[in-house]
Design a protein around this motif. Structure first.
Motif, PDB file in Angstrom:
ATOM      1  N   THR A  28       0.829  -1.213   0.000  1.00  0.00           N
ATOM      2  CA  THR A  28       0.000   0.000   0.000  1.00  0.00           C
ATOM      3  C   THR A  28       0.859   1.257   0.000  1.00  0.00           C
ATOM      4  O   THR A  28       0.620   2.187  -0.773  1.00  0.00           O
ATOM      5  N   VAL A  29       1.862   1.267   0.858  1.00  0.00           N
ATOM      6  CA  VAL A  29       2.762   2.422   0.938  1.00  0.00           C
ATOM      7  C   VAL A  29       3.506   2.612  -0.378  1.00  0.00           C
ATOM      8  O   VAL A  29       3.599   3.723  -0.905  1.00  0.00           O
ATOM      9  N   ARG A  46       3.346   5.774  -3.081  1.00  0.00           N
ATOM     10  CA  ARG A  46       4.538   6.521  -3.507  1.00  0.00           C
ATOM     11  C   ARG A  46       4.617   6.596  -5.033  1.00  0.00           C
ATOM     12  O   ARG A  46       4.942   7.634  -5.588  1.00  0.00           O
ATOM     13  N   SER A  47       4.309   5.494  -5.681  1.00  0.00           N
ATOM     14  CA  SER A  47       4.423   5.485  -7.142  1.00  0.00           C
ATOM     15  C   SER A  47       3.299   6.282  -7.797  1.00  0.00           C
ATOM     16  O   SER A  47       3.418   6.708  -8.951  1.00  0.00           O
ATOM     17  N   ALA A  48       2.197   6.532  -7.066  1.00  0.00           N
ATOM     18  CA  ALA A  48       1.074   7.298  -7.603  1.00  0.00           C
ATOM     19  C   ALA A  48       1.337   8.798  -7.563  1.00  0.00           C
ATOM     20  O   ALA A  48       0.599   9.566  -8.170  1.00  0.00           O
ATOM     21  N   ARG A  49       2.359   9.216  -6.885  1.00  0.00           N
ATOM     22  CA  ARG A  49       2.655  10.653  -6.756  1.00  0.00           C
ATOM     23  C   ARG A  49       3.118  11.263  -8.039  1.00  0.00           C
ATOM     24  O   ARG A  49       3.723  10.880  -8.883  1.00  0.00           O
TER      25      ARG A  49
END
Length: 77
Positions: free
Chosen positions: A69-70, A74-77
């Motif tokens: 999830t974390v 992070r990759s969605a930023r």
């Protein structure tokens, strides 16, 4: 406070923390050889502190899901 160290640094790190008067929870594996293990046990005894070796939760499913999830956030930023 928590200290996270790679296995090769466990011995010196644990001995230092015990020297500061801290009790230490250490994830297994404790170290890579018996001499290092004995050094940590001796430091715990000399400082009248508790050294506890605990389970490594690297493969514990709830923590794996949390990590995913974390990382996905992070990759969605």
């Amino acid at each position: 406070m928590e200290g996270l160290l790679p296995i090769p640094l466990h011995t010196d790190g644990v001995i230092e923390l015990l020297g500061y008067g801290w009790h230490v929870n250490l994830q297994k594996p404790m170290c890579n050889d018996l001499v290092s293990a004995q050094r940590m046990l001796d430091a715990a005894a000399a400082n009248d502190r508790v050294l506890r070796v605990m389970e490594n939760y690297l493969f514990y499913e709830p923590l794996r899901k949390l990590k995913e999830t974390v990382e996905s956030a992070r990759s969605a930023r």
